[in-house]
Design an enzyme around this catalytic site. Structure first.
Site, PDB file in Angstrom:
ATOM      1  N   LYS A  89      69.459  12.862  36.750  1.00  0.00           N
ATOM      2  CA  LYS A  89      69.792  13.036  38.553  1.00  0.00           C
ATOM      3  C   LYS A  89      70.439  12.406  39.043  1.00  0.00           C
ATOM      4  O   LYS A  89      71.700  12.861  39.902  1.00  0.00           O
ATOM      5  CB  LYS A  89      69.114  13.989  39.224  1.00  0.00           C
ATOM      6  CG  LYS A  89      69.019  14.717  40.710  1.00  0.00           C
ATOM      7  CD  LYS A  89      68.337  15.916  40.473  1.00  0.00           C
ATOM      8  CE  LYS A  89      66.668  15.025  41.627  1.00  0.00           C
ATOM      9  NZ  LYS A  89      65.867  16.923  42.252  1.00  0.00           N
TER      10      LYS A  89
ATOM     11  N   ARG B 287     100.129   3.645  35.182  1.00  0.00           N
ATOM     12  CA  ARG B 287      98.659   3.653  34.585  1.00  0.00           C
ATOM     13  C   ARG B 287      98.119   1.671  34.782  1.00  0.00           C
ATOM     14  O   ARG B 287      98.688   1.230  35.449  1.00  0.00           O
ATOM     15  CB  ARG B 287      98.290   3.779  33.073  1.00  0.00           C
ATOM     16  CG  ARG B 287      99.181   4.844  32.859  1.00  0.00           C
ATOM     17  CD  ARG B 287      99.585   5.324  31.201  1.00  0.00           C
ATOM     18  NE  ARG B 287      98.794   4.455  30.108  1.00  0.00           N
ATOM     19  CZ  ARG B 287      99.417   4.247  28.971  1.00  0.00           C
ATOM     20  NH1 ARG B 287     100.155   4.689  28.985  1.00  0.00           N
ATOM     21  NH2 ARG B 287      98.661   3.624  28.672  1.00  0.00           N
TER      22      ARG B 287
ATOM     23  N   GLY C  33      53.588  13.697  39.230  1.00  0.00           N
ATOM     24  CA  GLY C  33      53.716  13.893  40.957  1.00  0.00           C
ATOM     25  C   GLY C  33      54.181  13.144  41.761  1.00  0.00           C
ATOM     26  O   GLY C  33      54.435  11.781  41.435  1.00  0.00           O
TER      27      GLY C  33
ATOM     28  N   ARG D  23      65.718  20.796  36.661  1.00  0.00           N
ATOM     29  CA  ARG D  23      66.589  22.056  36.942  1.00  0.00           C
ATOM     30  C   ARG D  23      68.101  21.292  37.398  1.00  0.00           C
ATOM     31  O   ARG D  23      69.302  22.230  37.791  1.00  0.00           O
ATOM     32  CB  ARG D  23      66.289  21.909  39.348  1.00  0.00           C
ATOM     33  CG  ARG D  23      65.134  22.725  38.706  1.00  0.00           C
ATOM     34  CD  ARG D  23      64.687  22.786  40.112  1.00  0.00           C
ATOM     35  NE  ARG D  23      64.457  21.650  40.274  1.00  0.00           N
ATOM     36  CZ  ARG D  23      62.868  21.554  41.457  1.00  0.00           C
ATOM     37  NH1 ARG D  23      62.957  22.480  42.281  1.00  0.00           N
ATOM     38  NH2 ARG D  23      62.574  19.854  42.012  1.00  0.00           N
TER      39      ARG D  23
ATOM     40  N   GLN E 171      56.960   4.668  36.465  1.00  0.00           N
ATOM     41  CA  GLN E 171      55.617   5.757  36.778  1.00  0.00           C
ATOM     42  C   GLN E 171      56.164   6.290  34.959  1.00  0.00           C
ATOM     43  O   GLN E 171      56.628   6.650  34.273  1.00  0.00           O
ATOM     44  CB  GLN E 171      56.406   6.515  37.728  1.00  0.00           C
ATOM     45  CG  GLN E 171      55.253   7.702  37.261  1.00  0.00           C
ATOM     46  CD  GLN E 171      55.769   9.124  38.728  1.00  0.00           C
ATOM     47  OE1 GLN E 171      56.936   9.494  38.778  1.00  0.00           O
ATOM     48  NE2 GLN E 171      54.718   9.323  38.893  1.00  0.00           N
TER      49      GLN E 171
ATOM     50  N   ASN F  25     107.590  -0.755  22.732  1.00  0.00           N
ATOM     51  CA  ASN F  25     106.870  -1.857  22.970  1.00  0.00           C
ATOM     52  C   ASN F  25     105.095  -2.224  21.937  1.00  0.00           C
ATOM     53  O   ASN F  25     105.297  -3.016  22.025  1.00  0.00           O
ATOM     54  CB  ASN F  25     105.625  -1.741  24.658  1.00  0.00           C
ATOM     55  CG  ASN F  25     104.907  -0.792  24.733  1.00  0.00           C
ATOM     56  OD1 ASN F  25     105.477   1.017  24.360  1.00  0.00           O
ATOM     57  ND2 ASN F  25     103.558  -0.252  25.320  1.00  0.00           N
TER      58      ASN F  25
ATOM     59  N   TYR G 228     110.042   5.043  30.712  1.00  0.00           N
ATOM     60  CA  TYR G 228     108.738   4.495  30.773  1.00  0.00           C
ATOM     61  C   TYR G 228     108.480   2.950  30.065  1.00  0.00           C
ATOM     62  O   TYR G 228     109.799   2.310  29.448  1.00  0.00           O
ATOM     63  CB  TYR G 228     108.203   4.779  29.270  1.00  0.00           C
ATOM     64  CG  TYR G 228     107.198   4.173  28.764  1.00  0.00           C
ATOM     65  CD1 TYR G 228     105.594   4.356  29.539  1.00  0.00           C
ATOM     66  CD2 TYR G 228     106.749   3.367  26.727  1.00  0.00           C
ATOM     67  CE1 TYR G 228     104.812   3.670  28.710  1.00  0.00           C
ATOM     68  CE2 TYR G 228     105.957   2.741  27.349  1.00  0.00           C
ATOM     69  CZ  TYR G 228     104.756   2.655  27.845  1.00  0.00           C
ATOM     70  OH  TYR G 228     103.734   1.670  27.870  1.00  0.00           O
TER      71      TYR G 228
ATOM     72  N   SER H  31     121.931   4.182  30.869  1.00  0.00           N
ATOM     73  CA  SER H  31     120.866   5.742  30.540  1.00  0.00           C
ATOM     74  C   SER H  31     120.661   5.363  28.984  1.00  0.00           C
ATOM     75  O   SER H  31     121.450   5.515  28.376  1.00  0.00           O
ATOM     76  CB  SER H  31     121.331   7.270  31.155  1.00  0.00           C
ATOM     77  OG  SER H  31     121.831   7.316  32.435  1.00  0.00           O
TER      78      SER H  31
HETATM   79  C1  UD1 Z   1      59.411  17.259  47.976  1.00  0.00           C
HETATM   80  C2  UD1 Z   1      57.530  18.260  48.708  1.00  0.00           C
HETATM   81  C3  UD1 Z   1      58.375  18.680  49.507  1.00  0.00           C
HETATM   82  C4  UD1 Z   1      59.239  18.543  50.357  1.00  0.00           C
HETATM   83  C5  UD1 Z   1      60.750  18.785  49.186  1.00  0.00           C
HETATM   84  C6  UD1 Z   1      62.251  17.643  50.554  1.00  0.00           C
HETATM   85  C7  UD1 Z   1      56.154  16.855  47.144  1.00  0.00           C
HETATM   86  C8  UD1 Z   1      55.241  17.179  46.414  1.00  0.00           C
HETATM   87  N1  UD1 Z   1      56.852  17.894  47.577  1.00  0.00           N
HETATM   88  O1  UD1 Z   1      59.810  19.153  46.964  1.00  0.00           O
HETATM   89  O2  UD1 Z   1      57.742  19.062  50.232  1.00  0.00           O
HETATM   90  O3  UD1 Z   1      59.891  19.603  51.257  1.00  0.00           O
HETATM   91  O4  UD1 Z   1      60.708  17.168  48.536  1.00  0.00           O
HETATM   92  O5  UD1 Z   1      62.992  17.613  49.195  1.00  0.00           O
HETATM   93  O6  UD1 Z   1      56.416  15.983  47.696  1.00  0.00           O
HETATM   94  N2  UD1 Z   1      59.081  11.887  41.800  1.00  0.00           N
HETATM   95  C9  UD1 Z   1      59.023  10.889  41.032  1.00  0.00           C
HETATM   96  N3  UD1 Z   1      57.596  10.701  40.493  1.00  0.00           N
HETATM   97  C10 UD1 Z   1      57.261  12.809  40.273  1.00  0.00           C
HETATM   98  C11 UD1 Z   1      57.596  13.861  41.101  1.00  0.00           C
HETATM   99  C12 UD1 Z   1      58.592  13.254  41.677  1.00  0.00           C
HETATM  100  O7  UD1 Z   1      59.488   9.834  40.816  1.00  0.00           O
HETATM  101  O8  UD1 Z   1      56.414  12.333  39.098  1.00  0.00           O
HETATM  102  C13 UD1 Z   1      60.528  12.074  42.647  1.00  0.00           C
HETATM  103  C14 UD1 Z   1      61.414  12.782  41.808  1.00  0.00           C
HETATM  104  O9  UD1 Z   1      62.419  11.888  41.396  1.00  0.00           O
HETATM  105  C15 UD1 Z   1      62.264  13.464  43.555  1.00  0.00           C
HETATM  106  C16 UD1 Z   1      61.381  13.174  44.774  1.00  0.00           C
HETATM  107  O10 UD1 Z   1      60.633  12.314  43.735  1.00  0.00           O
HETATM  108  O11 UD1 Z   1      62.897  12.417  44.061  1.00  0.00           O
HETATM  109  C17 UD1 Z   1      61.031  14.832  45.330  1.00  0.00           C
HETATM  110  O12 UD1 Z   1      60.556  15.499  43.823  1.00  0.00           O
HETATM  111  P1  UD1 Z   1      60.709  16.693  43.130  1.00  0.00           P
HETATM  112  O13 UD1 Z   1      60.484  17.657  41.856  1.00  0.00           O
HETATM  113  O14 UD1 Z   1      62.322  17.012  43.957  1.00  0.00           O
HETATM  114  O15 UD1 Z   1      60.005  17.397  44.956  1.00  0.00           O
HETATM  115  P2  UD1 Z   1      61.000  18.548  46.106  1.00  0.00           P
HETATM  116  O16 UD1 Z   1      60.091  20.075  44.594  1.00  0.00           O
HETATM  117  O17 UD1 Z   1      61.769  18.873  46.283  1.00  0.00           O
HETATM  118 CA    CA Z   2      63.739  17.531  45.615  1.00  0.00          CA
END
Ligand code: UD1
Ligand code: CA
Length: 455
Positions: free
Chosen positions: A22, A330, A77, A15, A72, A383, A363, A402
């Site tokens: 990010k 600088r 997730g 996003r 990962q 220079n 300068y 000057s």
């Molecule tokens: C998540 C929570 C939500 C909460 C919100 C608060 C979950 C399922 N949902 O949603 O309940 O209200 O944060 O900000 O946890 N990440 C990984 N690996 C992955 C997916 C995500 O490392 O496979 C990391 C992302 O980089 C991020 C964090 O986990 O830093 C949260 O992921 P994101 O996709 O931003 O979750 P939200 O939709 O914000």
């Molecule tokens: Ca988030």
């Protein structure tokens, strides 16, 4: 009790629509992830574990040494992300603190409260929640009879559940022994992801009471998913930083239009005027006047200096230096005590000795200039000969007329003087007046000429 922190940062950050990961986006001059690193510092293990994606080499490079990294393999997730830290963390601690790397405003005190609560919890899990009318797309905390039952992600919430005002902040303190088997029980969601938030439902079904700490300051819980959130967080941090300095005795005329990055230091009774941007590792002393319309990056400024409408990069100003409007320092410009630079001066990689004055349109590059030198309007150190940079040395009490062109390499002895419009191509001995194009020796300097230059 031993505690290990895990920061999740493997998400794609789609996003943000960016080529930069990010968590490396700058916020008040610091990468997003550094805020989470700072927040967990001192809580539990010396080094947090950061979960990153396969292609996150840049992240690793930026924060090398401050954390341990696990990868990962597939972004399945938040629960899967924690699972990928299992090998590294299992058996090393009693409690695990999990936070998301995209929540830079979460305060250390909040995390400490979370950990404290879990230490006294007979159950395996404590979470952070907050009450807010605008859900921000956060997971909803579902309670029955006051007890926390589960967290429902917005995408899967029913109309009624969407109205719930208690939101999941995204910080969890979990009993280590319970965590790993519980993660295995999390089902895959309709979106194809494993949600860490499902730990709550699992604990509750196992008959445990899930505890929560409430965050009252909703600003803490801003998650950065897109650049609108980034700007919101920036505004909040700007306010926090400016308030901190005002309470330390710095006058900020218009805090909404003053931009001070997180690592900057400012001394007491300094006044910062609007549209000042203080960046990087800048350190400013006491009783200074900075701005308006000034950009200062990683520059060291002594006490009682004045900098008006100027741009300073990686420079040093000793005490009582005044400059502006429209000066440009600088890299490696070093202005000793009492130096004055008037409008349209540029200095690079040069030292200007005590009380030296350059009032207008000059300068100075690759030069070493002594004390009490007067640099006339329009003076230029030539220079660069097209191939390399050459040095200029000017002794104490010299008067540069000057529009003098100083063709480097060049040495000008103490108390020497150059006539207006001279083009100096050869070294000038002490106490000598030179004039013309190219400059020729005219006569010896008279004593009263040097004296009249001292103030
Ligand atoms: C998540 C929570 C939500 C909460 C919100 C608060 C979950 C399922 N949902 O949603 O309940 O209200 O944060 O900000 O946890 N990440 C990984 N690996 C992955 C997916 C995500 O490392 O496979 C990391 C992302 O980089 C991020 C964090 O986990 O830093 C949260 O992921 P994101 O996709 O931003 O979750 P939200 O939709 O914000
Ligand atoms: Ca988030």
């Amino acid at each position: 009790m031993k505690l290990q922190s895990i920061l999740l940062a493997a998400g794609e950050g789609t996003r943000m629509k960016s080529n930069l990961p990010k968590i490396l986006h700058p916020l008040a001059g610091k990468a997003l992830i550094r805020y989470s690193l700072d927040a967990v510092k001192g809580i539990g293990s010396p080094k947090p574990v950061i979960v990153i994606g396969r292609d996150a080499g840049m992240v690793e490079k930026t924060i090398q040494g401050e954390a341990e990294f696990v990868i990962q393999e597939k972004r399945l997730g938040t629960a899967d992300a924690v699972k990928s830290a299992r090998k590294r963390v299992e058996g090393t601690c009693d409690l695990v603190l999990v936070i998301y790397g995209d929540m830079p405003l979460l305060k250390k005190q909040t995390l400490e409260r979370l950990v404290e609560k879990q230490k006294n919890n007979p159950g395996p899990l404590t979470i952070a929640t907050m009450h807010l009318d605008d859900s921000h797309g956060f997971g909803r905390v579902v309670r029955e009879g006051g007890e926390i039952k589960e967290i429902i992600e917005e995408a899967h919430a029913s109309g009624k559940q969407k109205e719930i005002k208690e939101l999941n902040v995204g910080a969890y303190c979990v009993a280590e022994k319970w965590l790993w088997p519980a993660l295995e029980k999390i089902p895959v969601s309709p979106k194809g992801e494993y949600y860490l938030t499902d730990l709550v439902g699992i604990a509750s079904k196992e008959g445990f009471r899930v505890e929560a700490v409430q965050i009252l300051d909703s600003e803490e819980a801003i998650g950065i998913n897109n650049r609108v959130h980034l700007a919101e967080a920036e505004a909040i941090l700007r306010k926090r930083i400016n308030q901190k300095w005002m309470l330390e005795g710095v006058t900020i005329i218009d805090p909404e239009r003053t931009y001070i990055e997180a690592d900057v230091q400012i001394g007491q009774d300094t006044i910062v005027f609007p549209n000042s941007h203080l960046k990087g590792q800048t350190v400013i002393g006491q009783n200074c006047e900075i701005g308006p319309d000034t950009i200062i990056t990683s520059t060291e400024i002594g006490n009682s200096c004045k900098v008006l409408s100027s741009v300073l990069d990686y420079a040093i100003l000793e005490d009582h230096v005044t400059m502006g409007p429209y000066c440009h320092l600088r890299k490696d410009a070093h202005l000793a005590k009492g130096v004055h630079m008037g409008n349209f001066g540029e200095v690079k990689d040069s030292f200007l000795g005590e009380e030296t004055k350059m009032g207008h349109f000059s300068y100075i590059g690759n030069a070493t200039i002594g004390k009490n030198v007067n640099i006339g309007a329009g003076t230029i150190t030539c220079n660069f000969d097209g191939r390399s940079k050459n040095p200029t040395e000017i002794g104490d009490d010299v008067f540069i007329g000057s529009d003098t062109m100083l063709v480097a390499p060049l040495k000008i002895g103490k108390r020497a003087r150059t006539g207006a419009g001279s083009v100096v191509t050869r070294d000038v001995p002490e106490d000598t007046v030179v004039v013309g194009v190219p400059a020729r020796h005219l006569r010896k300097v008279k004593k009263e000429e040097t004296e009249s230059q001292e103030k």
